[in-house]
Write an enzyme that holds these catalytic residues in place. Structure first.
Site, short mmCIF file in Angstrom:
data_model
loop_
_atom_site.label_atom_id
_atom_site.label_comp_id
_atom_site.label_asym_id
_atom_site.label_seq_id
_atom_site.Cartn_x
_atom_site.Cartn_y
_atom_site.Cartn_z
N CYS A 185 1.43 7.33 5.69
CA CYS A 185 0.15 6.90 4.19
C CYS A 185 -1.63 6.39 5.18
O CYS A 185 -1.59 5.63 5.49
CB CYS A 185 0.39 5.58 3.88
SG CYS A 185 -0.87 4.93 2.68
N CYS A 204 -2.76 3.13 4.18
CA CYS A 204 -2.05 2.15 4.18
C CYS A 204 -2.47 2.37 5.81
O CYS A 204 -2.48 0.57 5.55
CB CYS A 204 -0.19 3.10 4.61
SG CYS A 204 -0.01 2.97 2.96
#
Length: 266
Positions: A37, A40
């Site tokens: 991600c 993230c």
């Protein structure tokens, strides 16, 4: 495993201890992320920096959703379908959240909204002092917390408890009333009602039972209230309910006499 101070990698096995139980002491901010991600990788270091900067004001719990089933369960519970998702826990429950990578200023604003106020910290410290028997310091702490935040429940009820022990009912009552029906407020309010039974006429079995309760002769009082159900059903039942609240659920008399009340009524 600790990645740095105040930042903890959480697994299925440690979620309950770190997040649920841990948030009963101080807020826990859960970062739901995955290695693939991109956002993230942007948000994670910003949260870690904030956790380090605030030095113990909250714990950052990082959950890799690919490695821990609890991460996906939490995403479903908060109705999020993407990561990063950040969920703040206090007192064992989720209280706030956001989704996606956000700027540092918004992270700080989010953290400010979930961290305890100065009054909350003072009230918690006062409660700890009261638990150790330092009543004078606890009273001062509760009063200072209320000066800063007059609606603070923990400070109001903590101070009310001290005042009731001292017999200062008139000062304790207005601290308790705004927080009903909170269970602790109900307990303290019931204690006031029981104390005031001492001034009621000792007419009949229920009157004598109420006065016994005011003296602290609880088994005599509860037996008398059970007996009074025969001819003063509603008043005796209410006296028993008030007595149970005043004693608290941890008192061994309460489950015993709740069973006797139920048997008498039904």
């Amino acid at each position: 495993m600790d990645t740095m101070e105040h930042v903890i990698e959480v697994t299925d096995e440690t979620f309950e201890q770190v997040v649920v139980e841990g948030s009963k002491t101080a807020p826990v901010v859960v970062d739901l992320w995955a290695a693939w991600c991109g956002p993230c990788r942007t948000l994670g270091p910003m949260l870690e920096e904030a956790a380090t900067k605030r030095a113990g004001a909250f714990t950052l719990a990082k959950i890799d959703v690919d490695a821990a089933g609890v991460g996906n369960a939490l995403l479903q519970a908060v109705q999020s379908q993407s990561i990063p998702t950040v969920v703040a826990f206090r007192d064992g429950q989720p209280v706030s959240m956001f989704i996606g990578a956000i700027p540092q200023t918004e992270i700080d604003r989010f953290l400010d909204s979930i961290l305890p106020s100065e009054a909350e910290v003072e009230a918690r410290e006062a409660a700890e002092e009261l638990a150790t028997g330092d009543v004078a310091e606890a009273e001062q702490g509760f009063r200072e917390a209320l000066d800063k935040e007059p609606t603070n429940k923990d400070a109001a009820l903590g101070l009310a408890k001290i005042l009731l022990e001292r017999g200062s009912i008139d000062e304790a009552r207005p601290l308790i009333m705004p927080h009903l029906p909170d269970p602790e407020a109900e307990h303290l309010h019931a204690r006031i009602e029981v104390a005031e039974w001492a001034t009621m006429p000792a007419d009949g079995s229920l009157g004598h039972a109420r006065q016994a309760a005011a003296r602290g002769d609880w088994r005599i009082a509860l037996d008398g209230m059970i007996a009074a159900l025969a001819d003063q059903r509603d008043d005796a039942r209410q006296a028993l309910v008030t007595s149970f609240a005043a004693l608290g659920d941890d008192d061994p008399l309460v489950p015993e006499y709740r069973r006797r009340l139920a048997a008498a009524l039904f």
